[in-house]
Design a protein around this motif. Structure first.
Motif, PDB file in Angstrom:
ATOM      1  N   MET A   1     -13.712  -0.042 -11.941  1.00  0.00           N
ATOM      2  CA  MET A   1     -12.974  -1.212 -11.221  1.00  0.00           C
ATOM      3  C   MET A   1     -13.030  -1.078  -9.566  1.00  0.00           C
ATOM      4  O   MET A   1     -13.067   0.044  -9.147  1.00  0.00           O
ATOM      5  N   ILE A   2     -12.758  -2.037  -8.960  1.00  0.00           N
ATOM      6  CA  ILE A   2     -12.661  -1.878  -7.593  1.00  0.00           C
ATOM      7  C   ILE A   2     -11.379  -2.107  -6.877  1.00  0.00           C
ATOM      8  O   ILE A   2     -10.335  -2.830  -7.181  1.00  0.00           O
ATOM      9  N   TYR A   3     -11.120  -1.164  -6.020  1.00  0.00           N
ATOM     10  CA  TYR A   3      -9.600  -1.198  -5.597  1.00  0.00           C
ATOM     11  C   TYR A   3      -9.607  -1.421  -3.902  1.00  0.00           C
ATOM     12  O   TYR A   3     -10.625  -0.739  -3.084  1.00  0.00           O
ATOM     13  N   LYS A   4      -8.674  -1.955  -3.413  1.00  0.00           N
ATOM     14  CA  LYS A   4      -8.510  -2.000  -1.875  1.00  0.00           C
ATOM     15  C   LYS A   4      -7.259  -1.188  -1.599  1.00  0.00           C
ATOM     16  O   LYS A   4      -6.231  -1.312  -2.206  1.00  0.00           O
ATOM     17  N   VAL A   5      -7.622  -0.273  -0.658  1.00  0.00           N
ATOM     18  CA  VAL A   5      -6.604   0.724  -0.254  1.00  0.00           C
ATOM     19  C   VAL A   5      -5.983   0.357   1.016  1.00  0.00           C
ATOM     20  O   VAL A   5      -6.663   0.303   2.180  1.00  0.00           O
ATOM     21  N   TYR A   6      -4.942   0.236   1.488  1.00  0.00           N
ATOM     22  CA  TYR A   6      -4.188  -0.072   2.692  1.00  0.00           C
ATOM     23  C   TYR A   6      -3.654   1.505   3.200  1.00  0.00           C
ATOM     24  O   TYR A   6      -2.902   1.712   2.369  1.00  0.00           O
ATOM     25  N   TYR A   7      -3.776   1.644   4.140  1.00  0.00           N
ATOM     26  CA  TYR A   7      -3.441   3.033   4.615  1.00  0.00           C
ATOM     27  C   TYR A   7      -3.216   3.191   6.271  1.00  0.00           C
ATOM     28  O   TYR A   7      -3.915   2.260   7.115  1.00  0.00           O
ATOM     29  N   GLN A   8      -2.496   4.114   6.557  1.00  0.00           N
ATOM     30  CA  GLN A   8      -2.489   4.411   8.000  1.00  0.00           C
ATOM     31  C   GLN A   8      -3.464   5.770   7.998  1.00  0.00           C
ATOM     32  O   GLN A   8      -3.465   6.786   7.331  1.00  0.00           O
ATOM     33  N   GLU A   9      -4.155   6.144   9.227  1.00  0.00           N
ATOM     34  CA  GLU A   9      -4.947   7.100   9.219  1.00  0.00           C
ATOM     35  C   GLU A   9      -4.185   8.447   9.413  1.00  0.00           C
ATOM     36  O   GLU A   9      -4.857   9.520   9.202  1.00  0.00           O
ATOM     37  N   SER A  10      -3.001   8.465   9.717  1.00  0.00           N
ATOM     38  CA  SER A  10      -2.031   9.712   9.862  1.00  0.00           C
ATOM     39  C   SER A  10      -0.974   9.750   9.076  1.00  0.00           C
ATOM     40  O   SER A  10      -0.221   8.820   9.341  1.00  0.00           O
ATOM     41  N   GLN A  11      -0.639  10.777   8.577  1.00  0.00           N
ATOM     42  CA  GLN A  11       0.516  11.005   7.737  1.00  0.00           C
ATOM     43  C   GLN A  11       1.698  11.535   8.838  1.00  0.00           C
ATOM     44  O   GLN A  11       2.919  11.465   8.513  1.00  0.00           O
ATOM     45  N   LEU A  12       1.379  11.924   9.973  1.00  0.00           N
ATOM     46  CA  LEU A  12       2.399  12.486  11.056  1.00  0.00           C
ATOM     47  C   LEU A  12       3.080  11.310  11.737  1.00  0.00           C
ATOM     48  O   LEU A  12       3.962  11.714  12.486  1.00  0.00           O
ATOM     49  N   GLN A  13       2.283  10.175  11.909  1.00  0.00           N
ATOM     50  CA  GLN A  13       2.843   9.081  12.680  1.00  0.00           C
ATOM     51  C   GLN A  13       3.731   8.257  11.925  1.00  0.00           C
ATOM     52  O   GLN A  13       3.413   7.896  10.592  1.00  0.00           O
ATOM     53  N   VAL A  14       4.805   7.459  12.517  1.00  0.00           N
ATOM     54  CA  VAL A  14       5.556   6.310  11.804  1.00  0.00           C
ATOM     55  C   VAL A  14       4.584   5.242  11.537  1.00  0.00           C
ATOM     56  O   VAL A  14       3.732   4.672  12.348  1.00  0.00           O
ATOM     57  N   PRO A  15       4.655   4.996  10.304  1.00  0.00           N
ATOM     58  CA  PRO A  15       3.521   3.608  10.022  1.00  0.00           C
ATOM     59  C   PRO A  15       4.159   2.347  10.824  1.00  0.00           C
ATOM     60  O   PRO A  15       5.040   2.145  10.694  1.00  0.00           O
ATOM     61  N   VAL A  16       2.986   1.781  11.214  1.00  0.00           N
ATOM     62  CA  VAL A  16       3.249   0.516  11.910  1.00  0.00           C
ATOM     63  C   VAL A  16       2.156  -0.451  11.399  1.00  0.00           C
ATOM     64  O   VAL A  16       1.013  -0.281  11.258  1.00  0.00           O
ATOM     65  N   ARG A  17       2.669  -1.675  11.163  1.00  0.00           N
ATOM     66  CA  ARG A  17       1.798  -2.637  10.351  1.00  0.00           C
ATOM     67  C   ARG A  17       0.562  -2.774  11.035  1.00  0.00           C
ATOM     68  O   ARG A  17      -0.401  -3.182  10.395  1.00  0.00           O
ATOM     69  N   GLU A  18       0.410  -3.069  12.399  1.00  0.00           N
ATOM     70  CA  GLU A  18      -0.536  -3.515  13.320  1.00  0.00           C
ATOM     71  C   GLU A  18      -1.622  -2.490  13.229  1.00  0.00           C
ATOM     72  O   GLU A  18      -2.795  -2.721  13.266  1.00  0.00           O
ATOM     73  N   ASN A  19      -1.380  -1.135  12.638  1.00  0.00           N
ATOM     74  CA  ASN A  19      -2.414  -0.042  12.625  1.00  0.00           C
ATOM     75  C   ASN A  19      -2.668   0.263  11.223  1.00  0.00           C
ATOM     76  O   ASN A  19      -3.727   1.041  10.957  1.00  0.00           O
ATOM     77  N   THR A  20      -2.237  -0.686  10.300  1.00  0.00           N
ATOM     78  CA  THR A  20      -2.783  -0.603   8.882  1.00  0.00           C
ATOM     79  C   THR A  20      -4.219  -0.944   8.880  1.00  0.00           C
ATOM     80  O   THR A  20      -4.634  -2.003   9.376  1.00  0.00           O
ATOM     81  N   LYS A  21      -5.147  -0.210   8.257  1.00  0.00           N
ATOM     82  CA  LYS A  21      -6.304  -0.357   8.057  1.00  0.00           C
ATOM     83  C   LYS A  21      -6.567  -0.456   6.376  1.00  0.00           C
ATOM     84  O   LYS A  21      -5.744  -0.126   5.527  1.00  0.00           O
ATOM     85  N   SER A  22      -7.747  -0.826   6.059  1.00  0.00           N
ATOM     86  CA  SER A  22      -7.976  -1.117   4.554  1.00  0.00           C
ATOM     87  C   SER A  22      -9.603  -0.373   4.457  1.00  0.00           C
ATOM     88  O   SER A  22     -10.178  -0.530   5.208  1.00  0.00           O
ATOM     89  N   LEU A  23      -9.869  -0.182   2.918  1.00  0.00           N
ATOM     90  CA  LEU A  23     -10.836   0.315   2.323  1.00  0.00           C
ATOM     91  C   LEU A  23     -11.145  -0.257   1.123  1.00  0.00           C
ATOM     92  O   LEU A  23     -10.170  -0.393   0.428  1.00  0.00           O
TER      93      LEU A  23
END
Length: 69
Positions: free
Chosen positions: A1-23
């Motif tokens: 199955m194929i999954y799309k993952v939404y993530y932030q590159e760092s666990q140390l920073q507060v998540p910001v929607r504009e910085n969300t990436k996907s793979l």
């Protein structure tokens, strides 16, 4: 199955929607997705199963590229 993952590159920073990436990656289930990405240190926001029309839509995108592990 194929999954799309939404993530932030760092666990140390507060998540910001504009910085969300996907793979995109192929895995048996969402647990396997988390296991495959565990060593990257990503802050995973959402793991979404792609199937049917939604998968076809994502595959038509120029940004669609399956990660290789």
């Amino acid at each position: 199955m194929i999954y799309k993952v939404y993530y932030q590159e760092s666990q140390l920073q507060v998540p910001v929607r504009e910085n969300t990436k996907s793979l995109y990656l192929e895995a048996a289930d969402s647990r396997e997705v988390r296991a495959l990405l565990a060593d990257r240190g990503y802050n995973i926001e959402l793991i979404q199963l792609l199937e049917g029309n939604y998968l076809e839509y994502e595959q038509a995108s120029e940004n669609f590229h399956l990660e290789q592990f």
